[in-house]
Design a protein around this motif. Structure first.
Motif, PDB file in Angstrom:
ATOM      1  N   TYR A 103       2.365  -2.370 -18.373  1.00  0.00           N
ATOM      2  CA  TYR A 103       0.980  -2.073 -18.006  1.00  0.00           C
ATOM      3  C   TYR A 103       0.918  -0.770 -17.227  1.00  0.00           C
ATOM      4  N   HIS A 104      -0.177  -0.033 -17.436  1.00  0.00           N
ATOM      5  CA  HIS A 104      -0.340   1.275 -16.792  1.00  0.00           C
ATOM      6  C   HIS A 104      -1.625   1.401 -15.968  1.00  0.00           C
ATOM      7  N   SER A 105      -2.592   0.478 -16.173  1.00  0.00           N
ATOM      8  CA  SER A 105      -3.866   0.608 -15.471  1.00  0.00           C
ATOM      9  C   SER A 105      -4.377  -0.766 -15.069  1.00  0.00           C
ATOM     10  N   LEU A 106      -5.327  -0.764 -14.132  1.00  0.00           N
ATOM     11  CA  LEU A 106      -5.850  -2.016 -13.600  1.00  0.00           C
ATOM     12  C   LEU A 106      -7.317  -1.870 -13.240  1.00  0.00           C
ATOM     13  N   GLY A 107      -8.051  -2.920 -13.529  1.00  0.00           N
ATOM     14  CA  GLY A 107      -9.411  -3.085 -13.032  1.00  0.00           C
ATOM     15  C   GLY A 107      -9.463  -4.357 -12.218  1.00  0.00           C
ATOM     16  N   VAL A 108     -10.150  -4.321 -11.091  1.00  0.00           N
ATOM     17  CA  VAL A 108     -10.261  -5.479 -10.201  1.00  0.00           C
ATOM     18  C   VAL A 108     -11.734  -5.754  -9.941  1.00  0.00           C
ATOM     19  N   GLY A 109     -12.097  -7.023  -9.994  1.00  0.00           N
ATOM     20  CA  GLY A 109     -13.456  -7.427  -9.670  1.00  0.00           C
ATOM     21  C   GLY A 109     -13.440  -8.605  -8.721  1.00  0.00           C
TER      22      GLY A 109
END
Length: 126
Positions: A103-109
């Motif tokens: 994995y290279h990117s992340l979104g957090v909510g």
């Protein structure tokens, strides 16, 4: 990103670098996906990767034009970023997502409500 979401990204990256993976970059589209899903779980009163309409994380990603979703972590009830990260790191499946070096990117909510939660979502991208 909110301060709590930013803290989760920093905590994820601390775990990843301590375990030999590169840090994840912030992803605006994955953050929208994660924020939307945290809110949906709260508003529609469910807790599952598949929503009540049968849509999976990949279905929801495709609807937003996201093609690089690799995995998703969800949690509910932990009050702080540190608390939710502890819970995720103590769960084999969630930990595997956090420490997946592909994995290279992340979104957090995160969604806060006076009637429960908070609801947390991490969406990981290739």
């Amino acid at each position: 990103m909110t301060a709590a979401e930013d803290q989760v990204l920093a905590l994820v990256n601390a775990q990843r670098t301590a375990n030999g993976c590169t840090a994840l970059s912030y992803s605006g589209p994955l953050t929208v996906l994660a924020q939307n899903f945290s809110a949906e779980m709260a508003v529609r009163n469910f807790f599952d990767h598949t929503d009540p309409d049968g849509k999976t994380p990949w279905d929801r990603a495709a609807a937003l034009g996201i093609t690089n979703l690799g995995g998703e972590n969800i949690a509910m009830g932990q009050q702080t970023p540190a608390d939710v990260m502890t819970a995720w790191m103590n769960s084999a499946g969630h930990r595997a997502n956090i420490l997946n070096c592909a994995y290279h990117s992340l979104g957090v909510g995160v969604y806060y409500s006076s009637t429960g939660g908070p609801w947390w979502t991490q969406d990981f991208g290739f």
